[in-house]
Motif scaffolding. Sequence first.
Motif, mmCIF file in Angstrom:
data_model
loop_
_atom_site.group_PDB
_atom_site.id
_atom_site.type_symbol
_atom_site.label_atom_id
_atom_site.label_comp_id
_atom_site.label_asym_id
_atom_site.label_seq_id
_atom_site.Cartn_x
_atom_site.Cartn_y
_atom_site.Cartn_z
ATOM 1 N N VAL A 76 -18.498 -43.890 20.570
ATOM 2 C CA VAL A 76 -17.314 -44.669 20.928
ATOM 3 C C VAL A 76 -17.284 -45.992 20.176
ATOM 4 N N SER A 77 -18.368 -46.374 19.559
ATOM 5 C CA SER A 77 -18.445 -47.695 18.953
ATOM 6 C C SER A 77 -17.557 -47.823 17.725
ATOM 7 N N ALA A 78 -17.164 -49.057 17.444
ATOM 8 C CA ALA A 78 -16.351 -49.374 16.277
ATOM 9 C C ALA A 78 -16.865 -50.673 15.669
ATOM 10 N N GLU A 79 -16.679 -50.817 14.362
ATOM 11 C CA GLU A 79 -17.155 -51.993 13.643
ATOM 12 C C GLU A 79 -16.104 -52.462 12.652
ATOM 13 N N LEU A 80 -16.185 -53.748 12.294
ATOM 14 C CA LEU A 80 -15.301 -54.335 11.296
ATOM 15 C C LEU A 80 -16.126 -54.847 10.120
ATOM 16 N N TYR A 81 -15.691 -54.482 8.906
ATOM 17 C CA TYR A 81 -16.340 -54.966 7.696
ATOM 18 C C TYR A 81 -15.515 -56.091 7.105
ATOM 19 N N ASP A 82 -16.184 -57.200 6.775
ATOM 20 C CA ASP A 82 -15.516 -58.355 6.179
ATOM 21 C C ASP A 82 -15.902 -58.438 4.705
ATOM 22 N N PRO A 83 -14.991 -58.126 3.777
ATOM 23 C CA PRO A 83 -15.329 -58.169 2.354
ATOM 24 C C PRO A 83 -15.742 -59.561 1.874
ATOM 25 N N ALA A 84 -15.284 -60.599 2.561
ATOM 26 C CA ALA A 84 -15.612 -61.957 2.144
ATOM 27 C C ALA A 84 -17.086 -62.273 2.332
ATOM 28 N N THR A 85 -17.702 -61.657 3.349
ATOM 29 C CA THR A 85 -19.116 -61.922 3.644
ATOM 30 C C THR A 85 -20.008 -60.719 3.400
ATOM 31 N N GLY A 86 -19.399 -59.533 3.261
ATOM 32 C CA GLY A 86 -20.184 -58.319 3.078
ATOM 33 C C GLY A 86 -20.939 -57.917 4.324
ATOM 34 N N THR A 87 -20.443 -58.303 5.471
ATOM 35 C CA THR A 87 -21.142 -58.022 6.726
ATOM 36 C C THR A 87 -20.235 -57.273 7.695
ATOM 37 N N TRP A 88 -20.888 -56.669 8.690
ATOM 38 C CA TRP A 88 -20.207 -55.913 9.736
ATOM 39 C C TRP A 88 -20.392 -56.619 11.081
ATOM 40 N N ARG A 89 -19.414 -56.465 11.946
ATOM 41 C CA ARG A 89 -19.552 -56.943 13.325
ATOM 42 C C ARG A 89 -18.897 -55.936 14.257
ATOM 43 N N ALA A 90 -19.412 -55.899 15.470
ATOM 44 C CA ALA A 90 -18.870 -54.959 16.455
ATOM 45 C C ALA A 90 -17.486 -55.402 16.904
ATOM 46 N N THR A 91 -16.662 -54.430 17.240
ATOM 47 C CA THR A 91 -15.374 -54.694 17.864
ATOM 48 C C THR A 91 -15.244 -53.772 19.067
ATOM 49 N N GLY A 92 -14.118 -53.784 19.728
ATOM 50 C CA GLY A 92 -13.970 -53.002 20.951
ATOM 51 C C GLY A 92 -14.262 -51.522 20.750
ATOM 52 N N SER A 93 -14.838 -50.903 21.769
ATOM 53 C CA SER A 93 -15.204 -49.487 21.708
ATOM 54 C C SER A 93 -14.030 -48.587 22.079
ATOM 55 N N LEU A 94 -13.985 -47.418 21.462
ATOM 56 C CA LEU A 94 -13.027 -46.389 21.841
ATOM 57 C C LEU A 94 -13.197 -46.035 23.318
ATOM 58 N N HIS A 95 -12.158 -45.517 23.926
ATOM 59 C CA HIS A 95 -12.254 -45.067 25.311
ATOM 60 C C HIS A 95 -12.935 -43.704 25.418
ATOM 61 N N ALA A 96 -12.859 -42.899 24.366
ATOM 62 C CA ALA A 96 -13.460 -41.562 24.378
ATOM 63 C C ALA A 96 -14.293 -41.371 23.112
ATOM 64 N N PRO A 97 -15.525 -40.835 23.246
ATOM 65 C CA PRO A 97 -16.316 -40.552 22.050
ATOM 66 C C PRO A 97 -15.661 -39.445 21.236
ATOM 67 N N ARG A 98 -15.660 -39.590 19.910
ATOM 68 C CA ARG A 98 -14.997 -38.588 19.084
ATOM 69 C C ARG A 98 -15.478 -38.669 17.635
ATOM 70 N N ALA A 99 -15.393 -37.518 16.966
ATOM 71 C CA ALA A 99 -15.632 -37.413 15.530
ATOM 72 C C ALA A 99 -14.612 -36.422 14.983
ATOM 73 N N LEU A 100 -14.454 -36.383 13.669
ATOM 74 C CA LEU A 100 -13.481 -35.485 13.030
ATOM 75 C C LEU A 100 -12.062 -35.754 13.521
ATOM 76 N N HIS A 101 -11.787 -37.009 13.850
ATOM 77 C CA HIS A 101 -10.467 -37.451 14.277
ATOM 78 C C HIS A 101 -9.729 -38.033 13.078
ATOM 79 N N THR A 102 -8.552 -38.588 13.320
ATOM 80 C CA THR A 102 -7.817 -39.278 12.270
ATOM 81 C C THR A 102 -7.538 -40.708 12.699
ATOM 82 N N ALA A 103 -7.343 -41.574 11.700
ATOM 83 C CA ALA A 103 -6.973 -42.965 11.942
ATOM 84 C C ALA A 103 -5.819 -43.305 11.009
ATOM 85 N N THR A 104 -4.731 -43.827 11.560
ATOM 86 C CA THR A 104 -3.536 -44.117 10.781
ATOM 87 C C THR A 104 -3.094 -45.549 11.034
#
Length: 244
Positions: A76-104
Amino acid sequence: TTLFRPGTPCRPGGLVIFGVLALGLILSPGALAADTANTWTDTGPLAIGRNYHTATLLPNGQVLVAGGQGNSGMMVSAELYDPATGTWRATGSLHAPRALHTATLLANGQVLIAGGEDSSAAPLTSAEIYDPATGTWTDTGSLITARCAHTATLLPNGLVLVAGGYYGYNAATTASAELYDPATGTWSPTGFLNTGRNQHTATLLPNGLVLVAGGWWDYGRTGFSSAPWDWSSRKGHGSARRDR
């Protein structure tokens, strides 16, 4: 795995590649295609290794990675990548665990996550909306047909076309397609693909048609056909056939 563009410099900032599956282990190295041809530069690793996730470029220039499969199953976890710093940070988690989904990425800057596979390898109908302004997810209308390994395409009229996919591990492929309306948060059926398929591609063409190409037409069998879809008439071209 990585993406390499021989002989062609990347635009400033490069291309971000992240999340690989190797030798049965989920790894999380990041690689950045440099501004000089034929070279790569490491960038910050994901906080959590994953595969079968999605990655979406947001209007603010950051990259949203959501869901996927890890060593402990679907995520369910999600992360944000910041190109300015080259680092990742956590953001809000999905409500349902999933893979092989789509994001638009929708016209309003929010991100629609649809379908996918849960930890029991069952396909999902649920869908969620990510708001970059708050870093949170909101449930939205469910797909009519549960599916994973499908495609999702933002159309010129602001609707999202979801096409194909399959009903879970070692299960039937579907030829069905449906449209998501961000204004109402609901889905409606549209024309069937001529051939059911999953793990295919869908590309919006300059004339507004959507090209669907390749994929598996049955579990373990590769298909090589392609079919355009006319969003203005909301139907596929040719004689439609249902699930096979």
